[in-house]
Design a protein around this motif. Structure first.
Motif, PDB file in Angstrom:
ATOM      1  N   GLN A 401      15.936 -10.988  43.075  1.00  0.00           N
ATOM      2  CA  GLN A 401      14.914 -11.651  43.881  1.00  0.00           C
ATOM      3  C   GLN A 401      13.820 -12.204  42.966  1.00  0.00           C
ATOM      4  O   GLN A 401      13.390 -11.553  42.011  1.00  0.00           O
ATOM      5  N   ILE A 402      13.387 -13.424  43.272  1.00  0.00           N
ATOM      6  CA  ILE A 402      12.310 -14.052  42.501  1.00  0.00           C
ATOM      7  C   ILE A 402      10.998 -13.924  43.264  1.00  0.00           C
ATOM      8  O   ILE A 402      10.039 -13.320  42.786  1.00  0.00           O
ATOM      9  N   VAL A 403      10.954 -14.503  44.438  1.00  0.00           N
ATOM     10  CA  VAL A 403       9.769 -14.399  45.284  1.00  0.00           C
ATOM     11  C   VAL A 403      10.199 -14.600  46.739  1.00  0.00           C
ATOM     12  O   VAL A 403      10.968 -15.507  47.043  1.00  0.00           O
ATOM     13  N   GLY A 404       9.708 -13.736  47.621  1.00  0.00           N
ATOM     14  CA  GLY A 404      10.033 -13.866  49.035  1.00  0.00           C
ATOM     15  C   GLY A 404      11.526 -13.902  49.283  1.00  0.00           C
ATOM     16  O   GLY A 404      12.282 -13.067  48.767  1.00  0.00           O
ATOM     17  N   PRO A 405      12.003 -14.862  50.059  1.00  0.00           N
ATOM     18  CA  PRO A 405      13.431 -14.940  50.368  1.00  0.00           C
ATOM     19  C   PRO A 405      14.275 -15.600  49.283  1.00  0.00           C
ATOM     20  O   PRO A 405      15.485 -15.738  49.438  1.00  0.00           O
ATOM     21  N   VAL A 406      13.662 -16.016  48.187  1.00  0.00           N
ATOM     22  CA  VAL A 406      14.368 -16.749  47.132  1.00  0.00           C
ATOM     23  C   VAL A 406      14.879 -15.774  46.072  1.00  0.00           C
ATOM     24  O   VAL A 406      14.132 -14.935  45.567  1.00  0.00           O
ATOM     25  N   SER A 407      16.154 -15.887  45.748  1.00  0.00           N
ATOM     26  CA  SER A 407      16.749 -15.066  44.694  1.00  0.00           C
ATOM     27  C   SER A 407      17.631 -15.934  43.809  1.00  0.00           C
ATOM     28  O   SER A 407      18.103 -16.996  44.224  1.00  0.00           O
ATOM     29  N   PHE A 408      17.856 -15.454  42.598  1.00  0.00           N
ATOM     30  CA  PHE A 408      18.701 -16.153  41.632  1.00  0.00           C
ATOM     31  C   PHE A 408      19.962 -15.337  41.417  1.00  0.00           C
ATOM     32  O   PHE A 408      19.918 -14.114  41.329  1.00  0.00           O
ATOM     33  N   PHE A 432      25.834 -20.739  38.603  1.00  0.00           N
ATOM     34  CA  PHE A 432      24.441 -20.350  38.778  1.00  0.00           C
ATOM     35  C   PHE A 432      23.972 -20.837  40.145  1.00  0.00           C
ATOM     36  O   PHE A 432      24.291 -21.958  40.560  1.00  0.00           O
ATOM     37  N   ALA A 433      23.203 -19.991  40.836  1.00  0.00           N
ATOM     38  CA  ALA A 433      22.818 -20.354  42.196  1.00  0.00           C
ATOM     39  C   ALA A 433      21.423 -19.853  42.530  1.00  0.00           C
ATOM     40  O   ALA A 433      20.978 -18.806  42.048  1.00  0.00           O
ATOM     41  N   LEU A 434      20.738 -20.628  43.361  1.00  0.00           N
ATOM     42  CA  LEU A 434      19.509 -20.201  44.016  1.00  0.00           C
ATOM     43  C   LEU A 434      19.830 -19.975  45.482  1.00  0.00           C
ATOM     44  O   LEU A 434      20.435 -20.835  46.138  1.00  0.00           O
ATOM     45  N   GLU A 435      19.429 -18.798  45.997  1.00  0.00           N
ATOM     46  CA  GLU A 435      19.706 -18.464  47.387  1.00  0.00           C
ATOM     47  C   GLU A 435      18.386 -18.311  48.140  1.00  0.00           C
ATOM     48  O   GLU A 435      17.448 -17.687  47.649  1.00  0.00           O
TER      49      GLU A 435
END
Length: 466
Positions: A401-408, A432-435
């Motif tokens: 998780q990076i911030v809030g609902p965003v993860s790498f 590679f993906a951003l979710e």
């Protein structure tokens, strides 16, 4: 990732549709293996038109980008025409932005003034090669039946690409009937795409969610016509996999799966705070294993099987004078999952690691292990070929998780090549993906992924996947 769908989806060797921006439909099939995996062994998934419709309406995304070599950057837009609660028509358009920009730059025209610029752009926009159109219709025939028709047209293609899919849900079973013309397949060995003039498949798969369960798959696959290379941009190998040659193949498999929790957190979650994804809200460490057997009976040109240097895998039988063959083998898989965090807090509340070891040929593994044991008992130095043969295929997945609902997220296969002592371990087709987790839906996410090997980028919508 095997997807380009995540390698962990399906948890085994079954054939899965692979996401790709090469076509408007956004899907390609993996070349059927010998005897693994089975085709169409999956439940229904959200179709590409449904994904685009959701992103347009609920994510304020009027245009959805994608990138593929050699097409470049393209933009997608969908128009849905619901005729009733059970019938909807989709019109999907694709505009090749990169080809348009290149066309304008290469033009010898030097317009002066706004009106001159607009006329120049208008002339370039009239090029048919910039556009692709897709027409599809989805029918809900009943509570358990879904019917899908699709037709994609490309200016640079000889004929439109058509698809028919019927899906029926039985109690604890899924039945899928699919026919495509031409069918797009991807060879995982070379990375090349191939078009098969006509392909149809019927699949019956058992469905279970138990941690300890037995599953089986039955499939029939028919192909006709000579396969042709489609956008052969990754490898100049013109090899056509034997399983794509004209013919009929019957496949069956049975497997047993067992999952155990090594540790699961009992700490209370934050009160009145909904996790970004309910399936990723429990810290734990778990392991699972699959063991099974599969067989393939082929009739026609597809009965020819590629021979490996040390012989065919599994039990292979071919009748002389008759274009037919039978192949049987065992398989196994072991996976490990570890997760930290509840995915509730806004920062660094999810770290997830997955690893899987696949033994795709039990006979080949046992043969190599027996030879290796004999060498050790006879005080002989084991050969690199014998050691290489017992090594499983490994896949790794890391999500943060990076911030809030965003993860790498990074998924990759790991290949060990003992013949290369300088660099024996290397990543195989990393993705590679951003979710972006869609919290209000419980377990759904928008995914934007990029695969360096295939030079492909795509934005997708996925439900109930971990």
């Amino acid at each position: 990732m095997k997807k380009l769908r995540w390698v962990m989806d399906g948890g085994g060797f079954w054939d899965l549709d692979i996401s790709t921006p090469q076509t408007i439909d956004g899907l390609a099939r993996a070349v059927p293996g010998d005897p693994l995996p089975l085709g169409l062994s999956r439940g229904t998934r959200l179709s590409r038109p449904r994904q685009l419709e959701f992103m347009h309406r609920f994510m304020n995304a009027p245009l959805i980008p994608s990138y593929s070599k050699p097409h470049g950057l393209s933009l997608h837009r969908l128009i849905s025409l619901p005729f009733s609660d059970d019938w909807v028509l989709f019109l999907l358009g694709q505009f090749n932005l990169q080809r348009f920009v290149s066309s304008v730059k290469s033009s010898e025209e030097k317009p002066k003034g706004v009106s001159s610029w607009l006329k120049t752009f208008g002339r370039h926009l009239q090029q048919k090669s910039l556009y692709a159109l897709g027409f599809s219709s989805e029918f809900q025939l009943g509570e358990n039946d879904t019917l899908f028709f699709g037709l994609d047209a490309y200016d640079d293609a000889e004929k439109p690409r058509g698809k028919f899919v019927f899906h029926h849900k039985f109690p604890e079973h899924d039945l899928t009937v699919e026919a495509v013309s031409p069918g797009l397949f991807v060879d995982n060995n070379t990375g090349n795409y191939l078009d098969v003039p006509f392909s149809t498949a019927v699949d019956l798969a058992s469905v279970t969610t138990s941690d300890s369960s037995t599953a089986y798959h039955l499939s029939a696959h028919y192909t006709s016509g000579s396969p042709k290379q489609f956008q052969n941009t990754h490898n100049h190998n013109d090899r056509v996999p034997p399983s794509l040659l004209p013919g009929l193949a019957f496949k069956s498999a049975v497997s047993y799966r067992k999952k155990v929790d090594i540790w699961r957190s009992e700490a209370p979650k934050l009160k009145l705070v909904q996790p970004y994804d309910v399936f990723l809200s429990n810290p734990h460490v778990s392991a699972s294993g699959i063991i099974g057997a599969a067989s393939t009976a082929a009739f026609g040109d597809n009965s020819a099987r590629a021979q490996i240097e040390d012989g065919s895998p599994g039990y292979f039988l071919q009748v002389s004078g008759v274009k037919s063959s039978f192949l049987a083998d065992m398989f196994a898989s072991v996976s490990f999952t570890a997760q930290h965090g509840n995915f509730q807090r806004p920062f660094l509340d999810l770290t997830r690691f997955q690893a899987r070891l696949d033994f795709s040929s039990g006979f080949k593994f046992l043969s190599a292990a027996t030879g290796l044991t004999q060498d050790l008992l006879n005080s002989q130095k084991p050969s690199l070929e014998a050691v290489q043969a017992i090594l499983p295929n490994a896949t790794l997945s890391v999500q943060q998780q990076i911030v809030g609902p965003v993860s790498f997220r990074v998924d990759s296969g790991i290949k060990v090549d003992l013949k290369n002592p300088d660099w024996p371990i290397h990543a195989q087709e990393p993705v590679f993906a951003l979710e972006y987790a869609l919290q209000v839906l419980g377990s759904a996410k928008a995914v934007a992924w990029y695969c360096p090997k295939r030079q492909e980028f795509m934005a997708e919508l996925r439900f109930f996947e971990t």
